[in-house]
Structures are given as structure tokens and as C-alpha cells.
Design an enzyme around this catalytic site. Structure first.
Site, PDB file in Angstrom:
ATOM      1  N   HIS A  79       0.849  -1.196   0.000  1.00  0.00           N
ATOM      2  CA  HIS A  79       0.000   0.000   0.000  1.00  0.00           C
ATOM      3  C   HIS A  79       0.875   1.232   0.000  1.00  0.00           C
ATOM      4  CE1 HIS A  79       1.098  -0.737   4.129  1.00  0.00           C
ATOM      5  NE2 HIS A  79       0.346  -1.816   4.190  1.00  0.00           N
ATOM      6  N   HIS A  87       4.801  -6.994   2.018  1.00  0.00           N
ATOM      7  CA  HIS A  87       5.209  -7.411   3.362  1.00  0.00           C
ATOM      8  C   HIS A  87       4.259  -8.437   3.946  1.00  0.00           C
ATOM      9  CE1 HIS A  87       2.700  -3.815   3.781  1.00  0.00           C
ATOM     10  NE2 HIS A  87       2.278  -4.293   4.930  1.00  0.00           N
ATOM     11  N   CYS A 100       2.883  -1.801  15.559  1.00  0.00           N
ATOM     12  CA  CYS A 100       2.883  -1.261  14.206  1.00  0.00           C
ATOM     13  C   CYS A 100       2.275   0.138  14.226  1.00  0.00           C
ATOM     14  CB  CYS A 100       2.073  -2.178  13.285  1.00  0.00           C
ATOM     15  SG  CYS A 100       1.926  -1.535  11.613  1.00  0.00           S
TER      16      CYS A 100
END
Ligand code: MN
Length: 146
Positions: free
Chosen positions: A62, A100, A114
């Protein structure tokens, strides 16, 4: 705000873990806890993901970046066309449009923090052609087959 950490449960006071619906093509055995969210001075979302042994996080890319810190356990991460072993304390930056995925080793959950922008685009999942291209690198193919 103060949220006490429960080390036995890997939970924070007042935070409800969100369990992802099982969709093995995208993720398996993952929960997410949103620890901090702000749209004012600090427009980020700070989350804790936990991948149970043998599970994996979403395989995606993204526009928005991630900053990840491994908090618990160990596993392997696909970062672009590279595979890394990841351990507690490791810090990983994922630039825009970088494929990822995180996979937990057997034995212990893999937990990581995160950080993302509060305003962010939706993830895009790989097409069959993307996967085919990525698999050309043997270590990437081995990672995807784990
Ligand atoms: Mn992502």
C-alpha cells in the site's frame, strides 16, 4: 490515559482484541489491539498485532508506511523481495508499495507493534502474477511456502 499491560495475557486494560476472520490466503491466527489512535496533533494509529505459532499476517502492499517493532517471539518477515528473521526488539520500516508479511515460527506467538498514519489507503493484495514474479527468488518462494 494509562493502560496497564497484562504480561500474562499480552493485553492492555480497556483494549478489546480484534480477531481477523480466517482467510488463509490473506492471514491466519492474527489478533489486533488498537493501543492508541489520534487525529489531532499526533495523527497516527499504534497497534499491537499477535500472530499465533504457525500463523501469518496479511500479505499486502500500500501507499502508507509502517514502522514495526517486534515485541514478542520470533519469526520471519517478507520485506519487498527480501526475507528476514525477526526477533524481539527488532525495528522494521516498510516503505510505500513494499510487499510485506510476517510469519510466526512454531512454538511461540510473534507479537509486534505497528505504527501507521491515521489517514491511510487500503491494502492491496498480490495477484497471481505478483506472486509468480516474487517466487522467482528461491528464498521468497521458501518463505511463501512456510
Ligand atoms: Mn501493511
Amino acid at each position: 490515559m494509562y493502560r496497564k499491560f497484562d504480561k500474562a495475557a499480552y493485553r492492555w486494560d480497556g483494549v478489546e482484541p480484534h480477531e481477523y476472520k480466517e482467510n488463509h490466503e490473506v492471514f491466519r491466527h492474527v489478533t489486533k489491539q488498537v493501543l492508541f489512535e489520534n487525529e489531532g496533533d499526533l495523527p497516527v494509529q499504534f497497534r499491537y498485532f499477535q500472530v499465533e505459532p504457525g500463523g501469518w499476517s496479511s500479505f499486502e502492499h500500500h501507499e502508507h508506511m509502517h514502522m514495526v517493532v517486534i515485541f514478542r517471539g520470533q519469526g520471519h518477515a517478507l520485506l519487498g523481495d527480501e526475507v528476514r528473521e525477526v526477533h524481539e526488539g527488532d525495528l522494521i520500516t516498510i516503505p510505500p508499495w513494499t510487499w510485506h508479511q510476517f510469519k510466526a515460527d512454531e512454538g511461540e506467538p510473534l507479537g509486534f507493534f505497528c505504527l501507521v498514519n491515521a489517514r491511510r489507503d487500503a491494502p492491496v493484495y498480490p495477484t497471481e502474477e505478483d506472486v509468480k514474479a516474487l517466487r522467482k527468488k528461491p528464498e521468497v518462494a521458501a518463505f511463501l511456502d512456510r
